[in-house]
Enzyme design. Sequence first.
Site, PDB file in Angstrom:
ATOM      1  N   ASP A   1     -54.063 -51.016   5.651  1.00 18.92           N
ATOM      2  CA  ASP A   1     -55.195 -50.294   5.057  1.00 18.92           C
ATOM      3  C   ASP A   1     -54.788 -49.542   3.788  1.00 18.92           C
ATOM      4  OD1 ASP A   1     -53.633 -48.594   6.550  1.00 18.92           O
ATOM      5  OD2 ASP A   1     -55.279 -47.737   7.726  1.00 18.92           O
TER       6      ASP A   1
ATOM      7  N   LYS B   1     -13.762   0.135  17.712  1.00 20.60           N
ATOM      8  CA  LYS B   1     -14.007   0.315  19.141  1.00 20.60           C
ATOM      9  C   LYS B   1     -13.915   1.786  19.523  1.00 20.60           C
ATOM     10  CE  LYS B   1     -12.171  -0.736  23.733  1.00 20.60           C
ATOM     11  NZ  LYS B   1     -11.271  -1.593  24.537  1.00 20.60           N
TER      12      LYS B   1
ATOM     13  N   THR C   1       0.842  -1.206   0.000  1.00 22.24           N
ATOM     14  CA  THR C   1       0.000   0.000   0.000  1.00 22.24           C
ATOM     15  C   THR C   1       0.872   1.248   0.000  1.00 22.24           C
ATOM     16  OG1 THR C   1      -1.631  -1.216   1.312  1.00 22.24           O
ATOM     17  CG2 THR C   1      -1.922   1.157   1.138  1.00 22.24           C
TER      18      THR C   1
ATOM     19  N   PHE D   1     -43.210 -45.758   6.305  1.00 24.98           N
ATOM     20  CA  PHE D   1     -43.768 -47.109   6.285  1.00 24.98           C
ATOM     21  C   PHE D   1     -45.276 -47.128   6.552  1.00 24.98           C
ATOM     22  CE2 PHE D   1     -41.969 -46.919  10.760  1.00 24.98           C
ATOM     23  CZ  PHE D   1     -43.180 -46.804  11.413  1.00 24.98           C
TER      24      PHE D   1
ATOM     25  N   GLY E   1     -50.761 -20.152 -11.744  1.00 24.09           N
ATOM     26  CA  GLY E   1     -49.966 -19.378 -10.796  1.00 24.09           C
ATOM     27  C   GLY E   1     -48.795 -20.145 -10.222  1.00 24.09           C
TER      28      GLY E   1
ATOM     29  N   VAL F   1       4.207  -9.361  10.555  1.00 28.91           N
ATOM     30  CA  VAL F   1       4.116  -8.321  11.587  1.00 28.91           C
ATOM     31  C   VAL F   1       4.600  -7.003  11.000  1.00 28.91           C
ATOM     32  CG1 VAL F   1       4.856  -7.586  13.889  1.00 28.91           C
ATOM     33  CG2 VAL F   1       4.511 -10.019  13.412  1.00 28.91           C
ATOM     34  N   LYS F   2       3.670  -6.081  10.848  1.00 32.46           N
ATOM     35  CA  LYS F   2       3.993  -4.758  10.313  1.00 32.46           C
ATOM     36  C   LYS F   2       3.430  -3.643  11.195  1.00 32.46           C
ATOM     37  CE  LYS F   2       2.165  -5.673   6.200  1.00 32.46           C
ATOM     38  NZ  LYS F   2       1.983  -7.129   6.057  1.00 32.46           N
TER      39      LYS F   2
ATOM     40  N   HIS G   1     -47.000 -24.194  -4.022  1.00 32.11           N
ATOM     41  CA  HIS G   1     -46.821 -24.265  -2.569  1.00 32.11           C
ATOM     42  C   HIS G   1     -45.815 -25.337  -2.181  1.00 32.11           C
ATOM     43  CE1 HIS G   1     -49.957 -21.333  -2.111  1.00 32.11           C
ATOM     44  NE2 HIS G   1     -50.829 -22.111  -2.738  1.00 32.11           N
TER      45      HIS G   1
END
Length: 508
Positions: A462, A140, A40, A457, A299, A68-69, A270
Amino acid sequence: MSTAIKAKAALISVFSKEGLEPLIKKFNELGITLYSTGGTEKFIQDLGVPVVPVEEVTSYPSILGGRVKTLHPKIFGGILNRQDHEGDISEMAEYNIPQLDIVIVDLYPFEKTVASGASEQDIVEKIDIGGISLIRAAAKNFKDTLCVSSVDDYKEVLELVSANEGTTTLTDRKRFAAKAFNVSSHYDTAIFNYFNEEEVVYKASYTEGKTLRYGENPHQKGTFFGDFNAMFDQLHGKELSYNNLLDVDAAVNLMAEFKDENPTFAILKHNNACGLAQRETIHQAYVDALAGDPVSAFGGILISNTEIDKATAEEIHSLFCEVVIAPGFSEEAFEILKGKKNRVLLVQKPVALPNDQVRSCLNGILVQDKDAITDSLSDLSTATDNKPTDQELSDLIFASKICKHTKSNTIVFAKGNQLYASGTGQTSRVDALRQAIDKAVAFGFDLKGAVMASDAFFPFPDCVEIADKAGITAVIQPGGSIKDQLSIDYCNANNIAMVMTGTRHFKH
């Protein structure tokens, strides 16, 4: 303390330099001293703008390969000092710490590095330490420091300092602090999710949300968090609603079951399929899908696994539908379908869908793995003496795929790779079965020789008895009931084939 502060110095440490040049030149024009380091710093120098290297302030070079800068008391003191605090003012003078009124940081692109498939070493090196620390410190201390944490904010900051000759208000700084903590929390979430393999923890972060017209109903607010444009190109139509998005989600997940198969067309309403067919042409697939329930199709949401051609578009155009989704549209098809100004036309891109499903529940959330199992021929075990024919096996797998994506309790009827009818979201499986029979009869389908799929299941015989009397000749179900044998015995006595998958597909 005055809420308005005229900036005298700024620290700039960014990964991406895009859009930074106008801001640097404006700062120079306003007489704001610039501090920087590394790439930068060189970028600023190349613009012919004076810049103070951070090393001149700290008396330390960039060390450990650039890891580390800026991590130094003189830098963080310049950011965190309270300008209305006598002790801070005294220490700033004692230790010759420069006041830093603006901090601009763009973090290392951790998420992009992960997405690129880079090695773990490269990914770890893209975990920003100094940058994230600068952001947290400046945010902060928003009472005295303006924190700019994203390239997306450069334009706004430029307009702000230009309009006010470098002066910012407390309201400005607090607003940018909120942006900064959003950036830092999102960044940390992405890093945690990359590393986490054992903790039962759910963390998710979305930095952009799209406000919808409303939620499920007009009196409810609605927002979509996600990257819709990564999944779809919207070629035409109005903005999608909350309910549209839910239906589109259901449609996409259903059609994923038929990826790379013969032309397949589905119509959903739906969240449930009311029509689905697989044919040699997409035109015939649409015609037969519509036949499944032309009333509910009004629709609805339409989806194809194949490019939509002119003939199919002409058929679709006579139907009122909300959304049409396909891998593509021919030029003629697009010209036809855009004839309805509100009809949404979406080209689906080949983007992977999430593996987790999340929904709110009570005072928290429920998270589960996506149901990634699709029943296949190799999963089936024949429970009856009568074995299904090859055509019945094909139809059983077809029906099972639809059943998996239909609200429980559900029953699905299919024949010849066409959805005949389904019973959806019923409190009783018998009710779901009767609903499916009624719908099939209402739309002229002969269930003789059709197959039935159930998402769970049968605790009693029935359902198979009712299905038998309606003409069903083969059944697919997960099995697992202590009374499975009752249904098996009925099928054996009535020449019905039953296969079990061993996998339940509830969808609540």
